[in-house]
Motif scaffolding. Structure first.
Motif, PDB file in Angstrom:
ATOM      1  N   SER A 197      -5.283  -2.922   2.593  1.00 53.52           N
ATOM      2  CA  SER A 197      -3.951  -2.334   2.401  1.00 53.52           C
ATOM      3  C   SER A 197      -3.293  -2.826   1.115  1.00 53.52           C
ATOM      4  CB  SER A 197      -3.053  -2.663   3.598  1.00 53.52           C
ATOM      5  OG  SER A 197      -1.770  -2.100   3.436  1.00 53.52           O
ATOM      6  N   LEU A 207      -4.859  -3.905  -1.589  1.00 49.75           N
ATOM      7  CA  LEU A 207      -5.611  -3.508  -2.779  1.00 49.75           C
ATOM      8  C   LEU A 207      -5.681  -2.000  -2.973  1.00 49.75           C
ATOM      9  CD1 LEU A 207      -8.615  -6.007  -2.592  1.00 49.75           C
ATOM     10  CD2 LEU A 207      -6.462  -6.235  -3.869  1.00 49.75           C
ATOM     11  N   HIS A 208      -5.701  -1.244  -1.857  1.00 46.24           N
ATOM     12  CA  HIS A 208      -5.938   0.192  -1.950  1.00 46.24           C
ATOM     13  C   HIS A 208      -5.001   1.042  -1.091  1.00 46.24           C
ATOM     14  CE1 HIS A 208      -9.671  -0.970  -3.911  1.00 46.24           C
ATOM     15  NE2 HIS A 208      -9.984  -1.708  -2.856  1.00 46.24           N
ATOM     16  N   ARG A 235      -0.281  -1.555  -1.554  1.00 44.96           N
ATOM     17  CA  ARG A 235      -0.722  -1.790  -2.929  1.00 44.96           C
ATOM     18  C   ARG A 235       0.487  -1.934  -3.853  1.00 44.96           C
ATOM     19  NH1 ARG A 235      -4.832   2.081  -6.467  1.00 44.96           N
ATOM     20  NH2 ARG A 235      -4.985   0.689  -8.282  1.00 44.96           N
TER      21      ARG A 235
END
Length: 261
Positions: free
Chosen positions: A23, A25-26, A30
């Motif tokens: 969650s 990181l992407h 983010r």
């Protein structure tokens, strides 16, 4: 001194922790935190030096880092076979191991293997700490403890491999918690449980994104069957027993009561 307005968090990008950090990181979180990718032992160091606000740390570090609190019910653990934390030997039986090379990335697992030898096998091998290169580790040692992605990608033909969560389950009947989020101060404004819940719904995307050298179907099974991201009663009792035995065998100075944010 931390001056960033956004919380700084540290975690490894090993496959086993991917659902907890996806969650950030992407996904929907983010850009809400400053993320530092570090092996588990380094995560603990960053938190102890107040260079981050929170870190996914080896659970043994909760007992060694002054202050702080754990995030409840968010973990990297296993009920049975974990696959990615293993003791490996070329031809030596577990009872005959005299020297062990420990993966320098590990702290909880290094303590776990020492607990198993001292408490359940009644023996004390000679320990060394090495970088996670299995051939080099086994070159001068009877066995090697290796964790994370390196622990899943080596060819196992002709080797004896003991899964550390399975050994713990065999000796105690309990699950095992390897890592948890720990914060240096309780006012960290990050919802780690919400991030976990989002991550576990994205397992197929995570598997597709990782370039680990084993079939995708095995990766999916690993993240949905071998790794557990919530703590049940068996894992809670296993965590408490682990701390008690680590203290009994002089691996931590005292057993600090569990404190959660």
């Amino acid at each position: 001194m931390i001056t960033n307005l956004r919380s700084r968090i540290a975690a490894s990008t090993y496959l086993n922790s991917a659902p907890l950090i996806w969650s950030f990181l992407h996904g929907s979180k983010r850009g809400t935190v400053d993320f530092i990718d570090a092996v588990p032992s380094r995560c603990a160091q960053l938190l102890s030096q107040s260079e981050v606000d929170a870190a996914l740390v080896p659970v043994i570090e909760y007992q060694r880092i002054p202050g702080g609190a754990m995030v409840p019910d968010v973990c990297v653990g296993s009920q049975n076979e974990v696959l990615s934390v293993v003791l490996v030997s070329k031809n030596t039986q577990l009872e005959d191991i005299r020297t062990v090379a420990l993966d320098e990335s590990s702290r909880t697992s290094a303590t776990l293997v020492k607990v198993i030898f001292r408490e359940f096998l009644g023996r004390e091998p000679e320990w060394t700490t090495r970088s996670p290169n299995l051939d080099e580790m086994l070159d001068r040692n009877d066995a090697a403890l290796i964790i994370g992605d390196p622990g899943m990608t080596f060819p196992r033909t002709g080797l004896k491999v003991w899964d550390m969560a399975s050994l713990w389950r065999n000796y105690t009947g309990l699950g095992f918690v390897f890592a948890m989020w720990m914060v240096g101060k309780e006012e960290v404004d990050v919802d780690f449980a919400e991030a976990r819940d989002e991550g576990v719904t994205r397992i197929e995307e995570i598997v597709d994104a990782y370039k680990v050298r084993i079939p995708n179907v095995d990766l999916y099974r690993y993240l949905t069957e071998n790794i557990v991201y919530r703590i049940d009663n068996s894992m809670q009792r296993g965590l408490e027993l682990y701390f008690e035995l680590a203290h009994k065998h002089g691996l931590i100075e005292r057993v600090k009561p569990l404190r959660y944010i």
